[in-house]
Design a protein around this motif. Structure first.
Motif, PDB file in Angstrom:
ATOM      1  N   UNK A  49       0.981  -1.146  -0.122  1.00 18.00           N
ATOM      2  CA  UNK A  49      -0.075   0.098   0.001  1.00 18.00           C
ATOM      3  C   UNK A  49       0.843   1.286  -0.105  1.00 18.00           C
ATOM      4  N   UNK A  50       1.977   1.192   0.096  1.00 15.17           N
ATOM      5  CA  UNK A  50       2.974   2.285   0.332  1.00 15.17           C
ATOM      6  C   UNK A  50       2.783   3.150   1.548  1.00 15.17           C
ATOM      7  N   UNK A  51       2.099   2.557   2.711  1.00 14.66           N
ATOM      8  CA  UNK A  51       2.083   3.341   3.755  1.00 14.66           C
ATOM      9  C   UNK A  51       2.596   2.667   4.933  1.00 14.66           C
ATOM     10  N   UNK A  52       2.755   3.237   6.059  1.00 16.26           N
ATOM     11  CA  UNK A  52       3.248   2.647   7.345  1.00 16.26           C
ATOM     12  C   UNK A  52       2.217   2.369   8.315  1.00 16.26           C
ATOM     13  N   UNK A  53       2.280   1.284   8.962  1.00 17.74           N
ATOM     14  CA  UNK A  53       1.472   0.928  10.049  1.00 17.74           C
ATOM     15  C   UNK A  53       2.182   1.562  11.439  1.00 17.74           C
ATOM     16  N   UNK A  54       1.407   2.218  12.338  1.00 21.77           N
ATOM     17  CA  UNK A  54       1.838   2.614  13.551  1.00 21.77           C
ATOM     18  C   UNK A  54       0.990   1.610  14.778  1.00 21.77           C
ATOM     19  N   UNK A  55       1.669   1.027  15.440  1.00 23.40           N
ATOM     20  CA  UNK A  55       0.922   0.385  16.776  1.00 23.40           C
ATOM     21  C   UNK A  55       1.256   1.094  18.048  1.00 23.40           C
ATOM     22  N   UNK A  56       0.673   1.690  18.587  1.00 21.70           N
ATOM     23  CA  UNK A  56       0.897   2.470  19.898  1.00 21.70           C
ATOM     24  C   UNK A  56       0.266   1.642  20.926  1.00 21.70           C
ATOM     25  N   UNK A  57       1.049   1.031  21.764  1.00 18.55           N
ATOM     26  CA  UNK A  57       0.718   0.643  23.080  1.00 18.55           C
ATOM     27  C   UNK A  57       0.587   1.450  24.279  1.00 18.55           C
ATOM     28  N   UNK A  58      -0.347   1.478  24.947  1.00 18.55           N
ATOM     29  CA  UNK A  58      -0.438   2.215  26.409  1.00 18.55           C
ATOM     30  C   UNK A  58      -1.526   1.639  27.234  1.00 18.55           C
ATOM     31  N   UNK A  59      -1.354   1.843  28.344  1.00 13.41           N
ATOM     32  CA  UNK A  59      -2.266   1.278  29.436  1.00 13.41           C
ATOM     33  C   UNK A  59      -3.404   2.400  30.000  1.00 13.41           C
ATOM     34  N   UNK A  68      -3.832   0.721  16.507  1.00 10.42           N
ATOM     35  CA  UNK A  68      -3.239   0.515  15.095  1.00 10.42           C
ATOM     36  C   UNK A  68      -3.752   1.560  14.177  1.00 10.42           C
ATOM     37  N   UNK A  69      -2.956   2.434  13.632  1.00  9.07           N
ATOM     38  CA  UNK A  69      -3.217   3.229  12.372  1.00  9.07           C
ATOM     39  C   UNK A  69      -2.405   3.183  11.113  1.00  9.07           C
ATOM     40  N   UNK A  70      -2.882   3.649  10.018  1.00  6.39           N
ATOM     41  CA  UNK A  70      -1.968   3.581   8.967  1.00  6.39           C
ATOM     42  C   UNK A  70      -1.771   5.217   8.669  1.00  6.39           C
ATOM     43  N   UNK A  71      -1.811   5.987   9.502  1.00 10.40           N
ATOM     44  CA  UNK A  71      -1.215   7.450   9.332  1.00 10.40           C
ATOM     45  C   UNK A  71      -2.090   8.132   8.348  1.00 10.40           C
ATOM     46  N   UNK A  72      -3.136   7.605   7.572  1.00  8.85           N
ATOM     47  CA  UNK A  72      -4.079   8.184   6.596  1.00  8.85           C
ATOM     48  C   UNK A  72      -5.144   8.933   7.332  1.00  8.85           C
ATOM     49  N   UNK A  73      -5.216  10.239   7.002  1.00  9.55           N
ATOM     50  CA  UNK A  73      -6.505  10.935   7.568  1.00  9.55           C
ATOM     51  C   UNK A  73      -7.407  11.038   6.458  1.00  9.55           C
ATOM     52  N   UNK A  74      -8.773  10.743   6.876  1.00 10.34           N
ATOM     53  CA  UNK A  74     -10.002  10.534   6.427  1.00 10.34           C
ATOM     54  C   UNK A  74     -10.505  12.302   5.887  1.00 10.34           C
ATOM     55  N   UNK A  75     -10.795  12.228   4.711  1.00 16.89           N
ATOM     56  CA  UNK A  75     -11.656  13.419   4.385  1.00 16.89           C
ATOM     57  C   UNK A  75     -12.993  13.413   4.940  1.00 16.89           C
ATOM     58  N   UNK A  76     -13.738  14.446   5.056  1.00 13.90           N
ATOM     59  CA  UNK A  76     -15.196  14.491   5.794  1.00 13.90           C
ATOM     60  C   UNK A  76     -15.926  13.710   4.769  1.00 13.90           C
TER      61      UNK A  76
END
Length: 151
Positions: A49-59, A68-76
């Motif tokens: 896809x040419x994108x980067x996944x980010x997994x953010x772990x927190x408690x 988990x997000x792919x850094x792609x922001x959605x248009x309205x």
């Protein structure tokens, strides 16, 4: 003990050892990691896809949460399609749970969420297998959102 035999992995409580478990899992896969006081984030590429996944772990008070997000922001104009994609994924798969985050904010996005109780006890190999499964499912989820729903 022969060299071919190894000692069993210790069983660790998630609430006490989550950072160690996450960082060792990421290091074993050469994922880029960034830690701060509240979280550990790991990144890896979705080559198809040419994108980067980010997994953010927190408690939270009771859970280890992986966003988990792919850094792609959605248009309205994509929000309704993103909600439909989330509903379809959650009905079929359930894990990771997919949702549209920050719907009213300036930068909504798709995010998958997985969690474990902090009271869980797990070995490093079992944690690695579980989180690797989460990541593989997240890859499938974002690939589907990109290919089928054009998000």
């Amino acid at each position: 003990m022969p060299a071919s035999e190894s000692l069993p992995s210790p069983v660790l409580e998630i609430g006490t050892h989550w950072r160690q478990l996450v960082q060792q899992w990421g290091a074993g896969r050469n994922y880029r990691a960034v830690a701060d006081t509240d979280s550990v984030s790991l990144q890896f590429d979705l080559d198809d896809m040419g994108r980067t996944l980010t997994v953010r772990f927190m408690t939270t008070k009771r859970l280890l949460v992986a966003f988990v997000t792919d850094g792609h922001f959605l248009r309205h104009d994509q929000l309704a399609v993103a909600a439909a994609a989330s509903n379809a994924w959650n009905t079929e798969q359930l894990n990771p749970m997919l949702s549209v985050w920050d719907v009213r904010g300036p930068r909504p996005c798709l995010a998958g969420v997985c969690n474990l109780p902090l009271t869980c006890r797990v070995t490093q190999p079992d944690f690695d297998a579980l989180v690797s499964d989460w990541v593989e499912r997240a890859r499938q989820m974002f690939t589907r959102c990109h290919q089928v729903f054009k998000l």
